[in-house]
Design a protein around this motif. Structure first.
Motif, PDB file in Angstrom:
ATOM      1  N   THR A  56      39.859 111.412  75.416  1.00 29.44           N
ATOM      2  CA  THR A  56      40.105 111.292  76.864  1.00 29.44           C
ATOM      3  C   THR A  56      40.126 112.655  77.538  1.00 29.44           C
ATOM      4  OG1 THR A  56      41.472 109.388  76.386  1.00 29.44           O
ATOM      5  CG2 THR A  56      41.715 110.345  78.558  1.00 29.44           C
ATOM      6  N   GLU A  57      39.470 112.704  78.671  1.00 32.30           N
ATOM      7  CA  GLU A  57      39.471 113.946  79.467  1.00 32.30           C
ATOM      8  C   GLU A  57      40.893 114.222  79.951  1.00 32.30           C
ATOM      9  OE1 GLU A  57      37.068 116.950  80.258  1.00 32.30           O
ATOM     10  OE2 GLU A  57      36.099 115.033  79.875  1.00 32.30           O
ATOM     11  N   GLN A  58      41.332 115.456  79.791  1.00 33.82           N
ATOM     12  CA  GLN A  58      42.702 115.804  80.169  1.00 33.82           C
ATOM     13  C   GLN A  58      42.848 115.917  81.694  1.00 33.82           C
ATOM     14  OE1 GLN A  58      45.367 117.158  77.563  1.00 33.82           O
ATOM     15  NE2 GLN A  58      44.197 115.437  76.774  1.00 33.82           N
ATOM     16  N   LEU A  59      43.872 115.273  82.200  1.00 34.23           N
ATOM     17  CA  LEU A  59      44.134 115.308  83.644  1.00 34.23           C
ATOM     18  C   LEU A  59      45.410 116.097  83.908  1.00 34.23           C
ATOM     19  CD1 LEU A  59      43.628 111.505  84.368  1.00 34.23           C
ATOM     20  CD2 LEU A  59      41.977 113.324  84.783  1.00 34.23           C
ATOM     21  N   LEU A  61      49.072 116.663  85.390  1.00 34.71           N
ATOM     22  CA  LEU A  61      50.167 115.713  85.604  1.00 34.71           C
ATOM     23  C   LEU A  61      50.392 115.499  87.093  1.00 34.71           C
ATOM     24  CD1 LEU A  61      52.789 116.941  83.005  1.00 34.71           C
ATOM     25  CD2 LEU A  61      51.291 114.970  82.856  1.00 34.71           C
ATOM     26  N   PHE A  69      60.950 114.121  84.585  1.00 32.98           N
ATOM     27  CA  PHE A  69      61.287 113.921  83.177  1.00 32.98           C
ATOM     28  C   PHE A  69      62.518 114.745  82.797  1.00 32.98           C
ATOM     29  CE2 PHE A  69      60.896 115.403  78.760  1.00 32.98           C
ATOM     30  CZ  PHE A  69      61.103 114.185  78.129  1.00 32.98           C
ATOM     31  N   ARG A  72      65.621 113.282  83.913  1.00 37.20           N
ATOM     32  CA  ARG A  72      66.044 112.127  83.108  1.00 37.20           C
ATOM     33  C   ARG A  72      66.742 112.573  81.837  1.00 37.20           C
ATOM     34  NH1 ARG A  72      61.667 107.416  82.623  1.00 37.20           N
ATOM     35  NH2 ARG A  72      63.489 106.379  81.757  1.00 37.20           N
ATOM     36  N   SER A  82      62.551 101.347  79.770  1.00 37.49           N
ATOM     37  CA  SER A  82      61.395 102.056  79.278  1.00 37.49           C
ATOM     38  C   SER A  82      61.743 102.962  78.117  1.00 37.49           C
ATOM     39  CB  SER A  82      60.790 102.878  80.407  1.00 37.49           C
ATOM     40  OG  SER A  82      61.761 103.794  80.850  1.00 37.49           O
ATOM     41  N   ILE A  91      57.857  97.723  82.503  1.00 31.60           N
ATOM     42  CA  ILE A  91      57.238  97.539  83.809  1.00 31.60           C
ATOM     43  C   ILE A  91      57.148  96.055  84.170  1.00 31.60           C
ATOM     44  CG2 ILE A  91      55.047  97.878  85.032  1.00 31.60           C
ATOM     45  CD1 ILE A  91      54.809 100.482  83.530  1.00 31.60           C
TER      46      ILE A  91
ATOM     47  N   GLY B  36      52.313 116.446  77.493  1.00 27.49           N
ATOM     48  CA  GLY B  36      52.455 115.575  78.660  1.00 27.49           C
ATOM     49  C   GLY B  36      51.113 115.165  79.238  1.00 27.49           C
ATOM     50  N   SER B  37      50.248 116.142  79.374  1.00 27.31           N
ATOM     51  CA  SER B  37      48.949 115.857  79.972  1.00 27.31           C
ATOM     52  C   SER B  37      48.123 114.910  79.102  1.00 27.31           C
ATOM     53  CB  SER B  37      48.201 117.181  80.178  1.00 27.31           C
ATOM     54  OG  SER B  37      46.909 116.927  80.626  1.00 27.31           O
ATOM     55  N   LEU B  38      48.206 115.104  77.802  1.00 23.42           N
ATOM     56  CA  LEU B  38      47.460 114.231  76.883  1.00 23.42           C
ATOM     57  C   LEU B  38      47.922 112.787  77.043  1.00 23.42           C
ATOM     58  CD1 LEU B  38      45.636 113.785  74.301  1.00 23.42           C
ATOM     59  CD2 LEU B  38      47.729 114.142  72.979  1.00 23.42           C
ATOM     60  N   TYR B  40      49.656 111.394  79.482  1.00 24.10           N
ATOM     61  CA  TYR B  40      49.389 110.852  80.821  1.00 24.10           C
ATOM     62  C   TYR B  40      47.919 110.486  80.980  1.00 24.10           C
ATOM     63  CZ  TYR B  40      48.529 110.820  85.827  1.00 24.10           C
ATOM     64  OH  TYR B  40      48.117 110.473  87.081  1.00 24.10           O
ATOM     65  N   SER B  41      47.047 111.349  80.485  1.00 19.77           N
ATOM     66  CA  SER B  41      45.611 111.125  80.662  1.00 19.77           C
ATOM     67  C   SER B  41      45.152 109.845  79.963  1.00 19.77           C
ATOM     68  CB  SER B  41      44.814 112.314  80.105  1.00 19.77           C
ATOM     69  OG  SER B  41      45.208 113.498  80.729  1.00 19.77           O
ATOM     70  N   ILE B  42      45.699 109.633  78.779  1.00 21.17           N
ATOM     71  CA  ILE B  42      45.324 108.424  78.040  1.00 21.17           C
ATOM     72  C   ILE B  42      45.837 107.177  78.777  1.00 21.17           C
ATOM     73  CG2 ILE B  42      45.716 107.144  75.894  1.00 21.17           C
ATOM     74  CD1 ILE B  42      45.800 109.947  74.512  1.00 21.17           C
ATOM     75  N   ARG B  45      43.776 106.546  81.783  1.00 25.46           N
ATOM     76  CA  ARG B  45      42.443 106.007  81.504  1.00 25.46           C
ATOM     77  C   ARG B  45      42.509 104.498  81.266  1.00 25.46           C
ATOM     78  NH1 ARG B  45      37.717 108.083  77.530  1.00 25.46           N
ATOM     79  NH2 ARG B  45      36.249 106.435  78.071  1.00 25.46           N
ATOM     80  N   SER B  52      51.698 104.020  87.246  1.00 22.08           N
ATOM     81  CA  SER B  52      51.926 103.295  85.981  1.00 22.08           C
ATOM     82  C   SER B  52      51.730 104.230  84.800  1.00 22.08           C
ATOM     83  CB  SER B  52      50.947 102.121  85.863  1.00 22.08           C
ATOM     84  OG  SER B  52      51.054 101.293  86.982  1.00 22.08           O
ATOM     85  N   GLU B  54      52.247 107.377  84.753  1.00 17.36           N
ATOM     86  CA  GLU B  54      53.419 108.259  84.618  1.00 17.36           C
ATOM     87  C   GLU B  54      54.598 107.500  84.013  1.00 17.36           C
ATOM     88  OE1 GLU B  54      54.718 110.518  88.041  1.00 17.36           O
ATOM     89  OE2 GLU B  54      56.607 110.958  87.021  1.00 17.36           O
ATOM     90  N   ASP B  55      54.725 106.235  84.368  1.00 16.42           N
ATOM     91  CA  ASP B  55      55.796 105.432  83.762  1.00 16.42           C
ATOM     92  C   ASP B  55      55.661 105.420  82.242  1.00 16.42           C
ATOM     93  OD1 ASP B  55      57.012 104.834  86.097  1.00 16.42           O
ATOM     94  OD2 ASP B  55      56.134 102.845  86.331  1.00 16.42           O
ATOM     95  N   VAL B  56      54.417 105.215  81.803  1.00 18.40           N
ATOM     96  CA  VAL B  56      54.180 105.180  80.353  1.00 18.40           C
ATOM     97  C   VAL B  56      54.529 106.538  79.743  1.00 18.40           C
ATOM     98  CG1 VAL B  56      52.372 105.075  78.588  1.00 18.40           C
ATOM     99  CG2 VAL B  56      52.430 103.382  80.432  1.00 18.40           C
ATOM    100  N   MET B  57      54.081 107.588  80.410  1.00 16.59           N
ATOM    101  CA  MET B  57      54.345 108.932  79.886  1.00 16.59           C
ATOM    102  C   MET B  57      55.849 109.192  79.794  1.00 16.59           C
ATOM    103  SD  MET B  57      53.367 112.558  81.589  1.00 16.59           S
ATOM    104  CE  MET B  57      54.495 112.243  82.923  1.00 16.59           C
ATOM    105  N   GLN B  58      56.547 108.855  80.859  1.00 13.47           N
ATOM    106  CA  GLN B  58      57.995 109.092  80.868  1.00 13.47           C
ATOM    107  C   GLN B  58      58.660 108.288  79.749  1.00 13.47           C
ATOM    108  OE1 GLN B  58      59.950 110.929  83.090  1.00 13.47           O
ATOM    109  NE2 GLN B  58      58.402 111.589  84.551  1.00 13.47           N
ATOM    110  N   GLU B  59      58.227 107.055  79.619  1.00 11.43           N
ATOM    111  CA  GLU B  59      58.824 106.186  78.612  1.00 11.43           C
ATOM    112  C   GLU B  59      58.624 106.760  77.212  1.00 11.43           C
ATOM    113  OE1 GLU B  59      57.501 102.107  78.815  1.00 11.43           O
ATOM    114  OE2 GLU B  59      57.861 101.856  76.679  1.00 11.43           O
ATOM    115  N   PHE B  61      58.012 109.906  76.287  1.00 18.74           N
ATOM    116  CA  PHE B  61      58.763 111.135  76.007  1.00 18.74           C
ATOM    117  C   PHE B  61      60.266 110.891  75.949  1.00 18.74           C
ATOM    118  CE2 PHE B  61      54.741 113.149  77.041  1.00 18.74           C
ATOM    119  CZ  PHE B  61      54.683 114.097  76.036  1.00 18.74           C
TER     120      PHE B  61
END
Lengths: 271, 183
Positions: A56-59, A61, A69, A72, A82, A91, B36-38, B40-42, B45, B52, B54-59, B61
């Motif tokens: 996957t291409e890195q995006l 944040l 985060f 939290r 979650s 969700i 984090g970026s990895l 979130y990016s997945i 995608r 959503s 970001e929710d997954v990413m937060q969850e 981590f």
């Protein structure tokens, strides 16, 4: 002997990337529970999921995601949603309706729990703040003690006060030349010259104003004090000098000056 | 004393996770910065939605923060583990289904030390390049399975090819990736 039907590798690969239908996934899982051989085969699928995931291409944040985060975790989130994610997708949680009466005791218990949790979090924050304050106080105390030490030294009656200055620098070499072009007469008095090796010599040069090559105007060696003189060297008459220079050359002198020029100067008055 | 400088942290993920186990928030922040970026990016995608994802990413981590021991270093790199967690969680949400099998069962990626930015980027770039080398039909099948969470029969339906062909395409593609990465 009972024949055992194993999971085909293709299906194991699909299982690994969860591309089987739910019921097929369940079948494979059931088989894996009892079949060491298939578990071994599955274990040899070295992270196919990970490989595809990492294509996957890195995006970047979303703005503020990191701060959210950190907030939290600094609040020691232990949420059941979650954070654990074991029982159900956070969700997708939907509120359910129940009879109020059933929920009264539970609500009371939940309220008590919430209060306890709130107090716990507050206690945690207080504890953290106290630790930070302690560290700050210790740092300030250390700085204060050092400042007092400095002041004590500066104001002590029996302290010795010493003025330190730079060592006297060696005087720079210089020379004074008197030149009379019409007579071809030149006198040079030099002082503070550095001693030179035995196979070297100082050489005086007249740099003509007409742009012609420098004219050698005498060799000389300084004495132990760095003084030297050139008196009436054999030089041509009527050479207007643009400047004079002194270089260090091999014994016997040179027909052209060797850089660097040790001292130099231009005439300011006279003929 | 609270540490702020990322250079004070160990390069390896294992050592960083030990600090996380000791409830070191700065170490956790460092881990977040690394991956984090990895993650979130997945998730993005798969879900195609920033909130959503970001929710997954937060969850994910938060899960690491609360239970860093869940990651077993001997079974693969942390990057791979997080990547698979992100994908699985995102697909679960996409398909509105319960969390799938524990990731530990299927992840055994030995991709070297991906804690360093440079190595991580090189490896990701390499994998992207390898995926790009796949024939279109194979890559498409893998992407449908992986990023859209379709089953092989759904892929067969969508691409209008026999089920066996879908299976073969996916398996061949994964085999190619696996062997190419191991070279």
């Amino acid at each position: 002997m009972k024949d055992v039907v194993h999971i085909p590798q293709e299906d194991l690969a699909l299982y690994a990337i969860q591309a089987l239908a739910p019921e097929e996934m369940a079948d494979v899982r059931q088989h894996l529970d009892v079949c060491e051989m298939c578990r071994g085969t599955l274990a040899q699928l070295p992270g196919d999921l990970a490989l595809v995931a990492m294509s996957t291409e890195q995006l970047p944040l979303p703005h503020g995601a990191r701060e959210r985060f950190l907030e939290r975790i600094s609040g020691e989130v232990t949420g059941s949603e979650s954070a654990t994610g074991v029982d159900r997708p956070a969700i997708l949680q939907m509120p359910q309706r129940h009879r109020l009466s059933i929920w009264i005791p539970w609500s009371a218990a939940a309220a008590l729990l919430a209060i306890s949790a709130g107090l716990g979090i507050q206690l945690h924050f207080t504890d953290q703040a106290l630790q930070q304050q302690t560290i700050l106080s210790e740092n300030e105390a250390a700085e204060s003690a050092r400042a007092r030490q400095v002041l004590d030294v500066l104001t002590a009656r029996n302290a010795q006060h010493v003025l330190l200055t730079a060592s006297p620098a060696r005087a720079l070499p210089s020379a004074r030349a008197v030149y009379l072009p019409s007579r071809g007469a030149l006198i040079l008095e030099a002082v503070n010259l550095a001693p030179i090796a035995g196979d070297k010599t100082y050489e005086l040069w007249i740099i003509p104003a007409n742009g012609k090559p420098p004219i050698p105007a005498g060799l000389f060696h300084p004495d132990a004090a760095g003084n030297a003189s050139v008196v009436l060297p054999d030089i041509p008459k009527n050479v207007e000098a643009k400047a004079f220079g002194v270089t260090i050359e091999n014994t016997g002198g040179s027909s052209t000056p060797t850089l660097p020029i040790v001292i130099s100067g231009a005439p300011t008055a006279g003929e | 004393m609270v540490r702020r400088d990322s250079e004070q942290f160990p390069d390896g993920d294992d050592a960083l996770l030990l600090l996380v186990q000791a409830r070191d928030q700065c170490a956790m922040a460092q881990l977040f910065d690394r991956y984090g970026s990895l993650v979130y990016s997945i998730a993005f995608r798969v879900l195609k939605d920033s909130a959503s994802a970001e929710d997954v990413m937060q969850e994910i981590f938060i899960r690491v923060w609360e239970n860093p021991q869940a990651y077993v270093s001997g079974r693969g790199s942390l990057a791979a583990w997080l990547a698979v967690m992100a994908r699985n969680r995102a697909v679960d949400i996409l398909r509105r289904r319960k969390p799938a099998d524990p990731v530990e069962e299927v992840v055994l990626a030995a991709l070297g030390n991906l804690a360093a930015d440079a190595e991580r980027n090189i490896m990701f770039e390499r994998i992207r390049g390898l995926l790009g080398q796949l024939p279109n039909d194979q890559r498409y099948s893998v992407e449908l399975a992986f990023f859209e969470g379709l089953t092989h029969s759904e892929i067969a339906e969508r691409t209008n090819v026999p089920l066996g062909t879908v299976k073969t395409r996916i398996r061949t593609a994964l085999l190619f990736l696996r062997e190419a990465v191991q070279v």
